[in-house]
Design a protein around this motif. Structure first.
Motif, mmCIF file in Angstrom:
data_model
loop_
_atom_site.group_PDB
_atom_site.id
_atom_site.type_symbol
_atom_site.label_atom_id
_atom_site.label_comp_id
_atom_site.label_asym_id
_atom_site.label_seq_id
_atom_site.Cartn_x
_atom_site.Cartn_y
_atom_site.Cartn_z
ATOM 1 N N GLN A 68 0.687 -1.157 0.130
ATOM 2 C CA GLN A 68 0.016 -0.337 0.177
ATOM 3 C C GLN A 68 0.848 1.205 0.285
ATOM 4 N N MET A 69 1.866 0.912 0.630
ATOM 5 C CA MET A 69 3.206 2.199 0.439
ATOM 6 C C MET A 69 4.117 2.465 -0.275
ATOM 7 N N GLY A 70 3.756 1.272 -0.997
ATOM 8 C CA GLY A 70 4.684 1.122 -2.767
ATOM 9 C C GLY A 70 5.934 1.332 -2.497
ATOM 10 N N ILE A 71 5.883 0.337 -1.386
ATOM 11 C CA ILE A 71 7.788 0.706 -0.971
ATOM 12 C C ILE A 71 8.472 -0.772 -1.537
ATOM 13 N N THR A 72 9.674 -0.654 -2.512
ATOM 14 C CA THR A 72 10.229 -0.791 -3.600
ATOM 15 C C THR A 72 11.579 -1.857 -2.969
ATOM 16 N N ALA A 108 2.197 -14.453 -2.909
ATOM 17 C CA ALA A 108 0.766 -16.014 -3.323
ATOM 18 C C ALA A 108 -0.317 -14.932 -3.436
ATOM 19 N N LEU A 109 -0.388 -13.179 -3.007
ATOM 20 C CA LEU A 109 -0.964 -12.280 -2.999
ATOM 21 C C LEU A 109 -0.676 -11.559 -4.016
ATOM 22 N N GLY A 110 0.109 -11.505 -5.357
ATOM 23 C CA GLY A 110 -0.069 -10.968 -6.835
ATOM 24 C C GLY A 110 0.582 -9.319 -6.088
ATOM 25 N N PHE A 111 1.692 -9.170 -5.221
ATOM 26 C CA PHE A 111 1.799 -8.212 -5.357
ATOM 27 C C PHE A 111 3.201 -7.918 -6.157
ATOM 28 N N ARG A 112 3.540 -6.439 -6.296
ATOM 29 C CA ARG A 112 4.905 -6.731 -7.103
ATOM 30 C C ARG A 112 6.009 -6.558 -5.817
ATOM 31 N N SER A 113 7.261 -7.209 -6.714
ATOM 32 C CA SER A 113 8.453 -7.348 -5.557
ATOM 33 C C SER A 113 8.563 -6.819 -5.397
#
Length: 118
Positions: A7-11, A32-37
């Motif tokens: 949610q915070m866009g941490i990369t 598993a959640l399909g979030f960006r790495s």
């Protein structure tokens, strides 16, 4: 934590090596959640003479609040960052800005032991 990071866009996350297994778990959850790495880096820990990480749980002494600038410079040196000599008399904000501008993960040593604050 994984949802918050998304949610915070941490990369990028830099952590101590003691959290390597936790990062692996988070990477599985991210997938598993399909979030960006997220790019994780793990740096060595400052330890006492027994090899225990310096922390409150291991009864490490607190840092001296009157020596913040010197302690920041020592931490940067321990992390292989080679802070500029002009920073010896700089305030903590200037040291931090210089550290951010010149950070090099490739310069961080694989290990360092017995790093005591003085």
């Amino acid at each position: 934590v994984t949802v918050d990071d998304e949610q915070m866009g941490i990369t990028h996350i830099v952590r101590g090596r003691d959290l390597l297994t936790e990062s692996a778990k988070q990477l599985l959850l991210i997938d598993a959640l399909g979030f960006r790495s997220i790019n994780y880096s793990h740096i060595p820990l400052a330890t006492n003479q027994l090899g225990q990480k310096l922390s409150k749980q291991n009864l490490a002494p607190p840092l001296d609040t009157h020596k913040v600038s010197q302690q920041l410079l020592k931490a940067l040196s321990d992390l292989g960052q080679r802070p500029d000599k002009k920073l010896q008399t700089a305030n903590k904000n200037d040291i931090l800005q210089e550290a951010i501008s010149n950070w090099s993960l490739a310069s961080v040593p694989n290990t360092f032991l017995n790093s005591h604050s003085s």
